[in-house]
Design an enzyme around this catalytic site. Structure first.
Site, PDB file in Angstrom:
ATOM      1  N   LYS A   1      -9.424  -7.788  12.998  1.00  0.00           N
ATOM      2  CA  LYS A   1      -9.106  -7.226  14.316  1.00  0.00           C
ATOM      3  C   LYS A   1      -9.800  -5.883  14.526  1.00  0.00           C
ATOM      4  CE  LYS A   1      -4.653  -6.893  13.613  1.00  0.00           C
ATOM      5  NZ  LYS A   1      -4.499  -7.321  12.217  1.00  0.00           N
TER       6      LYS A   1
ATOM      7  N   ARG B   1       3.748  -5.686  17.379  1.00  0.00           N
ATOM      8  CA  ARG B   1       3.924  -6.394  16.113  1.00  0.00           C
ATOM      9  C   ARG B   1       5.301  -7.022  16.015  1.00  0.00           C
ATOM     10  NH1 ARG B   1      -0.192  -3.448  13.101  1.00  0.00           N
ATOM     11  NH2 ARG B   1      -0.312  -4.092  10.933  1.00  0.00           N
TER      12      ARG B   1
ATOM     13  N   ARG C   1     -11.548  -4.156   0.417  1.00  0.00           N
ATOM     14  CA  ARG C   1     -11.891  -3.380   1.612  1.00  0.00           C
ATOM     15  C   ARG C   1     -12.088  -1.897   1.310  1.00  0.00           C
ATOM     16  NH1 ARG C   1      -8.309  -3.876   7.011  1.00  0.00           N
ATOM     17  NH2 ARG C   1      -6.696  -2.792   5.843  1.00  0.00           N
TER      18      ARG C   1
ATOM     19  N   ARG D   1      -7.778   1.996   1.139  1.00  0.00           N
ATOM     20  CA  ARG D   1      -6.504   2.406   1.733  1.00  0.00           C
ATOM     21  C   ARG D   1      -5.370   2.218   0.735  1.00  0.00           C
ATOM     22  NH1 ARG D   1      -6.028  -0.490   7.491  1.00  0.00           N
ATOM     23  NH2 ARG D   1      -3.986  -0.963   6.637  1.00  0.00           N
TER      24      ARG D   1
ATOM     25  N   ARG E   1       2.739  -6.974   3.522  1.00  0.00           N
ATOM     26  CA  ARG E   1       2.263  -6.960   4.910  1.00  0.00           C
ATOM     27  C   ARG E   1       2.129  -8.379   5.451  1.00  0.00           C
ATOM     28  NH1 ARG E   1      -2.518  -3.645   3.320  1.00  0.00           N
ATOM     29  NH2 ARG E   1      -3.534  -4.135   5.282  1.00  0.00           N
TER      30      ARG E   1
HETATM   31  P1  ADP Z   1      -3.271  -3.998   8.857  1.00  0.00           P
HETATM   32  O1  ADP Z   1      -3.509  -4.832  10.087  1.00  0.00           O
HETATM   33  O2  ADP Z   1      -4.469  -3.969   7.944  1.00  0.00           O
HETATM   34  O3  ADP Z   1      -2.004  -4.284   8.122  1.00  0.00           O
HETATM   35  P2  ADP Z   1      -2.924  -1.563  10.488  1.00  0.00           P
HETATM   36  O4  ADP Z   1      -3.967  -0.533  10.344  1.00  0.00           O
HETATM   37  O5  ADP Z   1      -2.865  -2.317  11.769  1.00  0.00           O
HETATM   38  O6  ADP Z   1      -3.144  -2.506   9.246  1.00  0.00           O
HETATM   39  O7  ADP Z   1      -1.469  -0.951  10.202  1.00  0.00           O
HETATM   40  C1  ADP Z   1      -1.174  -0.238   9.032  1.00  0.00           C
HETATM   41  C2  ADP Z   1       0.328   0.053   8.957  1.00  0.00           C
HETATM   42  O8  ADP Z   1       0.724   0.895  10.067  1.00  0.00           O
HETATM   43  C3  ADP Z   1       1.248  -1.153   9.030  1.00  0.00           C
HETATM   44  O9  ADP Z   1       1.394  -1.798   7.774  1.00  0.00           O
HETATM   45  C4  ADP Z   1       2.549  -0.492   9.511  1.00  0.00           C
HETATM   46  O10 ADP Z   1       3.185   0.201   8.470  1.00  0.00           O
HETATM   47  C5  ADP Z   1       2.047   0.542  10.505  1.00  0.00           C
HETATM   48  N1  ADP Z   1       1.943  -0.017  11.873  1.00  0.00           N
HETATM   49  C6  ADP Z   1       0.785  -0.221  12.569  1.00  0.00           C
HETATM   50  N2  ADP Z   1       1.044  -0.749  13.785  1.00  0.00           N
HETATM   51  C7  ADP Z   1       2.397  -0.893  13.864  1.00  0.00           C
HETATM   52  C8  ADP Z   1       3.278  -1.402  14.853  1.00  0.00           C
HETATM   53  N3  ADP Z   1       2.814  -1.898  16.028  1.00  0.00           N
HETATM   54  N4  ADP Z   1       4.601  -1.392  14.596  1.00  0.00           N
HETATM   55  C9  ADP Z   1       5.087  -0.905  13.443  1.00  0.00           C
HETATM   56  N5  ADP Z   1       4.311  -0.434  12.448  1.00  0.00           N
HETATM   57  C10 ADP Z   1       2.980  -0.423  12.649  1.00  0.00           C
END
Ligand code: ADP
Length: 211
Positions: A13, A88, A122, A155, A166
Protein backbone atom coordinates in the site's frame (compact mmCIF):
# COMPACT_ATOMS: atom_id res chain seq x y z
CA UNK A 1 -10.20 11.54 -6.23
CA UNK A 2 -10.80 10.28 -2.69
CA UNK A 3 -9.30 6.84 -2.21
CA UNK A 4 -8.63 4.27 0.47
CA UNK A 5 -5.85 1.70 0.08
CA UNK A 6 -6.92 -1.33 2.09
CA UNK A 7 -4.91 -4.50 2.68
CA UNK A 8 -2.71 -6.41 5.10
CA UNK A 9 0.67 -5.08 6.19
CA UNK A 10 3.28 -5.72 3.50
CA UNK A 11 0.74 -5.71 0.67
CA UNK A 12 2.48 -2.74 -0.94
CA UNK A 13 0.00 0.00 0.00
CA UNK A 14 2.72 2.46 0.99
CA UNK A 15 4.86 1.89 -2.11
CA UNK A 16 1.91 2.24 -4.46
CA UNK A 17 0.34 5.15 -2.56
CA UNK A 18 3.62 7.04 -3.15
CA UNK A 19 3.43 6.38 -6.90
CA UNK A 20 -0.30 7.10 -7.33
CA UNK A 21 -0.05 10.22 -5.18
CA UNK A 22 2.47 11.75 -7.60
CA UNK A 23 0.61 10.59 -10.68
CA UNK A 24 -2.74 12.09 -9.63
CA UNK A 25 -1.30 15.01 -7.60
CA UNK A 26 -3.15 14.08 -4.44
CA UNK A 27 -1.56 13.69 -0.99
CA UNK A 28 -0.76 10.29 0.51
CA UNK A 29 -2.01 10.24 4.06
CA UNK A 30 -0.52 7.37 6.05
CA UNK A 31 -1.58 7.06 9.68
CA UNK A 32 1.39 4.73 10.24
CA UNK A 33 3.76 7.47 9.01
CA UNK A 34 2.04 10.06 11.22
CA UNK A 35 2.49 7.81 14.27
CA UNK A 36 6.12 6.92 13.43
CA UNK A 37 6.96 10.59 12.95
CA UNK A 38 5.42 11.47 16.32
CA UNK A 39 7.39 8.63 17.98
CA UNK A 40 10.63 9.82 16.37
CA UNK A 41 10.06 13.42 17.46
CA UNK A 42 9.01 12.25 20.96
CA UNK A 43 5.85 14.37 20.96
CA UNK A 44 2.99 13.77 23.39
CA UNK A 45 1.22 11.70 20.74
CA UNK A 46 4.43 9.75 20.13
CA UNK A 47 4.76 8.84 23.80
CA UNK A 48 1.12 7.70 23.90
CA UNK A 49 1.37 5.36 20.92
CA UNK A 50 4.98 4.09 21.01
CA UNK A 51 4.31 0.79 22.80
CA UNK A 52 1.08 0.07 20.92
CA UNK A 53 2.73 0.56 17.52
CA UNK A 54 5.80 -1.47 18.55
CA UNK A 55 3.58 -4.45 19.43
CA UNK A 56 1.60 -4.13 16.22
CA UNK A 57 -1.67 -3.42 18.04
CA UNK A 58 -4.09 -0.71 16.96
CA UNK A 59 -4.05 2.81 18.34
CA UNK A 60 -7.49 3.61 19.86
CA UNK A 61 -10.13 4.63 17.30
CA UNK A 62 -10.97 7.98 18.87
CA UNK A 63 -7.38 9.19 18.78
CA UNK A 64 -6.80 7.95 15.23
CA UNK A 65 -10.05 9.39 13.88
CA UNK A 66 -9.42 12.84 15.34
CA UNK A 67 -5.93 12.91 13.77
CA UNK A 68 -7.30 11.98 10.35
CA UNK A 69 -10.16 14.46 10.66
CA UNK A 70 -7.65 17.25 11.28
CA UNK A 71 -5.42 16.12 8.41
CA UNK A 72 -8.34 15.95 5.95
CA UNK A 73 -9.31 19.53 6.82
CA UNK A 74 -6.00 20.80 5.35
CA UNK A 75 -6.21 22.65 2.01
CA UNK A 76 -4.18 20.04 0.08
CA UNK A 77 -6.72 17.31 0.86
CA UNK A 78 -9.78 19.11 -0.49
CA UNK A 79 -9.72 17.76 -4.02
CA UNK A 80 -8.60 14.29 -3.15
CA UNK A 81 -6.26 12.01 -1.23
CA UNK A 82 -5.09 8.46 -0.66
CA UNK A 83 -5.71 7.11 2.80
CA UNK A 84 -3.02 4.49 3.41
CA UNK A 85 -3.61 2.47 6.59
CA UNK A 86 -6.89 4.14 7.54
CA UNK A 87 -9.60 3.11 8.28
CA UNK A 88 -8.59 -0.12 10.00
CA UNK A 89 -11.77 -0.85 11.96
CA UNK A 90 -15.52 -0.59 11.29
CA UNK A 91 -15.93 2.30 13.80
CA UNK A 92 -13.12 4.20 12.00
CA UNK A 93 -14.87 3.62 8.66
CA UNK A 94 -18.20 4.79 10.06
CA UNK A 95 -16.61 7.93 11.48
CA UNK A 96 -14.93 8.68 8.15
CA UNK A 97 -18.19 8.13 6.28
CA UNK A 98 -19.91 10.72 8.46
CA UNK A 99 -17.80 13.54 6.98
CA UNK A 100 -16.26 12.29 3.70
CA UNK A 101 -17.59 10.87 0.43
CA UNK A 102 -15.20 8.32 -1.08
CA UNK A 103 -14.67 7.40 -4.74
CA UNK A 104 -13.07 3.97 -4.36
CA UNK A 105 -11.46 1.50 -1.97
CA UNK A 106 -8.55 -0.42 -3.51
CA UNK A 107 -8.35 -3.87 -1.92
CA UNK A 108 -4.78 -5.23 -2.01
CA UNK A 109 -5.16 -9.04 -1.97
CA UNK A 110 -2.11 -11.12 -0.92
CA UNK A 111 -1.29 -14.35 0.99
CA UNK A 112 0.09 -14.37 4.54
CA UNK A 113 3.25 -16.27 3.55
CA UNK A 114 4.24 -13.57 1.09
CA UNK A 115 3.48 -10.84 3.62
CA UNK A 116 5.86 -12.45 6.10
CA UNK A 117 8.60 -12.76 3.48
CA UNK A 118 8.21 -9.14 2.38
CA UNK A 119 8.07 -7.60 5.85
CA UNK A 120 10.90 -9.60 7.32
CA UNK A 121 13.27 -8.17 4.68
CA UNK A 122 11.90 -4.62 4.57
CA UNK A 123 14.14 -1.60 5.03
CA UNK A 124 13.04 2.01 5.20
CA UNK A 125 14.83 5.30 4.74
CA UNK A 126 14.94 7.28 7.98
CA UNK A 127 14.89 10.57 6.06
CA UNK A 128 12.41 10.24 3.22
CA UNK A 129 10.51 7.01 3.99
CA UNK A 130 11.47 5.25 0.72
CA UNK A 131 10.89 1.49 1.01
CA UNK A 132 13.40 -1.27 0.07
CA UNK A 133 13.69 -5.03 0.48
CA UNK A 134 17.01 -6.75 1.16
CA UNK A 135 16.33 -9.38 -1.52
CA UNK A 136 13.56 -8.18 -3.84
CA UNK A 137 14.28 -4.45 -4.05
CA UNK A 138 17.64 -3.63 -2.42
CA UNK A 139 19.07 -0.11 -2.34
CA UNK A 140 22.15 0.27 -4.58
CA UNK A 141 24.46 0.71 -1.59
CA UNK A 142 23.52 -1.35 1.47
CA UNK A 143 22.10 0.84 4.25
CA UNK A 144 21.97 3.98 2.07
CA UNK A 145 18.81 5.35 0.42
CA UNK A 146 19.00 5.64 -3.42
CA UNK A 147 16.71 8.65 -3.44
CA UNK A 148 18.13 10.93 -0.74
CA UNK A 149 21.31 9.29 0.60
CA UNK A 150 19.78 8.92 4.07
CA UNK A 151 20.32 5.84 6.27
CA UNK A 152 17.91 2.90 5.92
CA UNK A 153 16.70 0.84 8.88
CA UNK A 154 14.39 -2.04 9.85
CA UNK A 155 11.16 -0.90 11.51
CA UNK A 156 10.94 -2.16 15.13
CA UNK A 157 7.46 -3.55 14.36
CA UNK A 158 8.89 -5.64 11.50
CA UNK A 159 10.04 -8.29 14.01
CA UNK A 160 8.52 -11.73 13.34
CA UNK A 161 6.41 -11.58 16.50
CA UNK A 162 4.96 -8.19 15.65
CA UNK A 163 4.39 -9.13 11.99
CA UNK A 164 2.33 -12.15 13.09
CA UNK A 165 0.33 -10.00 15.48
CA UNK A 166 -0.31 -7.34 12.80
CA UNK A 167 -1.60 -10.04 10.45
CA UNK A 168 -3.90 -11.39 13.14
CA UNK A 169 -5.16 -7.88 13.94
CA UNK A 170 -5.72 -7.30 10.21
CA UNK A 171 -7.80 -10.48 9.80
CA UNK A 172 -9.93 -9.75 12.85
CA UNK A 173 -10.43 -6.00 12.74
CA UNK A 174 -9.64 -4.70 9.25
CA UNK A 175 -10.67 -7.42 6.81
CA UNK A 176 -14.39 -6.95 7.63
CA UNK A 177 -14.06 -3.58 5.87
CA UNK A 178 -13.96 -5.40 2.52
CA UNK A 179 -17.56 -6.54 3.02
CA UNK A 180 -18.49 -3.15 4.51
CA UNK A 181 -17.26 -1.20 1.45
CA UNK A 182 -18.40 -4.01 -0.87
CA UNK A 183 -21.98 -3.24 0.14
CA UNK A 184 -21.38 0.36 -0.87
CA UNK A 185 -20.00 -0.78 -4.25
CA UNK A 186 -16.64 0.89 -3.63
CA UNK A 187 -14.27 -2.11 -3.67
CA UNK A 188 -11.73 -2.44 -6.52
CA UNK A 189 -9.82 -5.68 -5.90
CA UNK A 190 -6.28 -6.05 -7.19
CA UNK A 191 -3.70 -8.86 -6.92
CA UNK A 192 -0.78 -7.34 -5.02
CA UNK A 193 1.44 -10.42 -5.00
CA UNK A 194 3.18 -9.25 -8.19
CA UNK A 195 5.80 -6.54 -8.78
CA UNK A 196 5.08 -2.88 -7.93
CA UNK A 197 4.96 -2.17 -11.71
CA UNK A 198 2.29 -4.84 -12.25
CA UNK A 199 0.28 -3.65 -9.25
CA UNK A 200 0.54 -0.09 -10.56
CA UNK A 201 -0.99 -1.11 -13.90
CA UNK A 202 -3.85 -2.89 -12.16
CA UNK A 203 -4.61 0.15 -9.98
CA UNK A 204 -4.52 2.49 -12.98
CA UNK A 205 -7.03 0.26 -14.75
CA UNK A 206 -9.28 0.13 -11.72
CA UNK A 207 -9.17 3.91 -11.31
CA UNK A 208 -9.61 4.75 -15.00
CA UNK A 209 -13.27 3.83 -14.66
CA UNK A 210 -13.68 6.49 -11.99
CA UNK A 211 -12.01 9.60 -13.43
P1 ADP B 1 1.63 -1.80 8.27
O1 ADP B 1 0.57 -1.63 7.21
O2 ADP B 1 2.97 -2.17 7.69
O3 ADP B 1 1.24 -2.66 9.43
P2 ADP B 1 1.40 1.04 9.05
O4 ADP B 1 2.56 1.89 8.77
O5 ADP B 1 0.17 1.26 8.24
O6 ADP B 1 1.95 -0.43 8.92
O7 ADP B 1 0.99 1.12 10.60
C1 ADP B 1 1.92 0.89 11.63
C2 ADP B 1 1.20 0.85 12.98
O8 ADP B 1 0.59 2.13 13.26
C3 ADP B 1 0.08 -0.16 13.11
O9 ADP B 1 0.55 -1.46 13.42
C4 ADP B 1 -0.73 0.46 14.27
O10 ADP B 1 -0.10 0.24 15.50
C5 ADP B 1 -0.64 1.94 13.97
N1 ADP B 1 -1.75 2.39 13.09
C6 ADP B 1 -1.62 2.84 11.80
N2 ADP B 1 -2.82 3.16 11.28
C7 ADP B 1 -3.75 2.90 12.25
C8 ADP B 1 -5.16 3.01 12.33
N3 ADP B 1 -5.89 3.43 11.27
N4 ADP B 1 -5.77 2.66 13.48
C9 ADP B 1 -5.07 2.24 14.54
N5 ADP B 1 -3.73 2.09 14.54
C10 ADP B 1 -3.07 2.42 13.41
Amino acid sequence: MKLIFLGPPGAGKGTLAGIISKEYSIPQISTGDIFRDAIKRETELGRKVKEIVGRGDLVPDELTVSLVRERLAQPDAQKGYILDGFPRTIPQAEALGSFQKLDAVVDFAIDDALVIERLSGREICKNCGAIYHVKNMPSKVKGVCDKCGGPTYTRPDDSLESIKNRLEVYRQQTEPLIAYYGKKNLIRKIDSSKSPEDTHIQIRKALSKIV
